[in-house]
Design an enzyme around this catalytic site. Structure first.
Site: not given
Ligand code: EPV
Ligand code: MG
Ligand code: ZN
Length: 344
Positions: A81, A85
């Site tokens: 994350h 991403h």
């Protein structure tokens, strides 16, 4: 609050000659994870330009660049994350707009496209690599701030986004008409909050029903359901790439999940099986995830746009990849290897 962005960073992006016409850049098969980190902000500026958003909203490029650099810096560096991403999420929305002609065919207004791309870039800002339930179980600061609202992390990603927009010289949408400005912030709010799995499961049946009867482009409700579908499809877009990308992304996300599982064990709690490095079967949980989360989303998208059916075919192939790898995992498990070691 925020790290400053210095003038030379801004100038480097503004002058970056990188032609974003990477020959495969516009293909669904292309994985934006191949683009070097240092060139990603430049590619994002090219996306805004290419979608004519700079002209349509008279966006000052130096404000946009400062905003983008601050968003990039606002991401931490957990395995999955992170900014990469966010960039890959935005790239997929860009591909949908280009390949399904969403602007020309009036599926999206300029304002909706602006909000969608921006929401993709911001939707996981300051993620710590742990889930909403972990925030609540660990009594984190974010849980104390947002648990009454639900969607703890997503409210945090949204509030960080608004903070950055309110930072000096970063409010690139300040030039919007007042009504467009308010509408844009409302859309960003809805889209970032739509990336909570719980919210997604609420919206999915309504999106399925809408796809069956066909979108009513005059209906605000349908437009909102459609935008949320694009948002979650983009958040899942790694799953539409070839199995090499899928395998490396699985390695990243299970590194996050297993770290959370270790932390939960240290807190005297029992982690979900999927997050327990001793018990998880990556292949099994990836087959579940594809079947119960990814395939339903891309089935709705393929109902609306036949061009998206190739993405579904790739997902079926990736499911097959995990089915076959179960035998391999099984063998290694007997040898005491954890599933993550088998992946690497
Ligand atoms: C490769 C990959 N495996 C995953 C395996 C499991 C899960 C998971 O949360 N399982 C919990 C049970 C209750 C279902 C998520 C996974 N996942 C995501 C992801 C997707 C999300 O969903 C929406 C909102 C639709 C984008 C939201 C958050 C995340 Cl982290 N992204 N990539 C992955
Ligand atoms: Mg998220
Ligand atoms: Zn995400």
């Amino acid at each position: 609050y925020h790290m400053k962005v210095n003038a030379c960073d801004v100038i480097n992006v503004l002058i970056c000659g990188k032609s974003h016409h990477h020959p495969r850049y516009l293909e669904f098969r292309f994985s934006p994870r191949e683009i070097p980190y240092g060139e990603t902000v430049c590619f994002v500026v090219k996306m805004y330009e290419d979608l004519n958003l700079i002209n349509a909203f008279r966006i000052k490029k130096d404000l946009l660049v400062r905003f983008l650099l601050l968003v990039q810096k606002a991401y931490r560096d957990p395995p999955y994350h992170n900014w990469t991403h966010a960039f890959s999420t935005a790239h997929f929305s860009y591909l949908c707009i280009k390949n399904f002609d969403l602007l020309e065919k009036n599926y999206l207004t300029d304002l909706e496209a602006l909000a969608l791309i921006t929401s993709c870039l911001c939707h996981d800002i300051d993620h710590r690599g742990t889930t909403n339930s972990f925030q609540i179980q660990s009594n984190s600061l974010l849980a104390s701030l947002y648990s009454s609202e639900g969607s703890v992390m997503e409210h945090h990603h949204l509030s960080q986004t608004l903070c950055i927009l309110n930072t000096t010289d970063c409010n690139f949408i300040e030039s919007l008409e007042q009504s467009d400005y308010v509408k844009c912030l409302d859309l960003i709010r809805d889209l970032i909050l739509a990336t909570d799995l719980a919210t997604h499961f609420d919206l999915l049946p309504k999106q399925q029903e809408m796809a069956e009867r066909g979108i009513d482009l005059e209906s605000d409700k349908d437009k909102s359901l459609f935008l949320s579908l694009l948002m979650t499809a983009s958040d899942l877009s790694d799953q539409t790439k070839e199995c090499g990308v899928v395998r490396s992304v699985a390695e990243l996300i299970y590194t996050e999940f297993f770290t959370q599982g270790d932390m939960e064990k240290n807190m005297g709690r029992k982690p979900m099986e999927m997050m327990d490095r001793e018990k998880a079967s990556i292949a099994d949980s990836q087959v579940d995830f594809l079947e119960h989360v990814c395939v339903p989303v891309f089935t709705v998208l393929a109902n609306l746009f036949p061009g998206a059916s190739v993405l579904l075919e790739t997902m079926e192939a990736n499911t097959e990849y995990w089915e076959v790898s179960k035998q391999v995992f099984g063998k290694y498990a007997l040898e005491g290897k954890t599933s993550l070691e088998v992946l690497t």
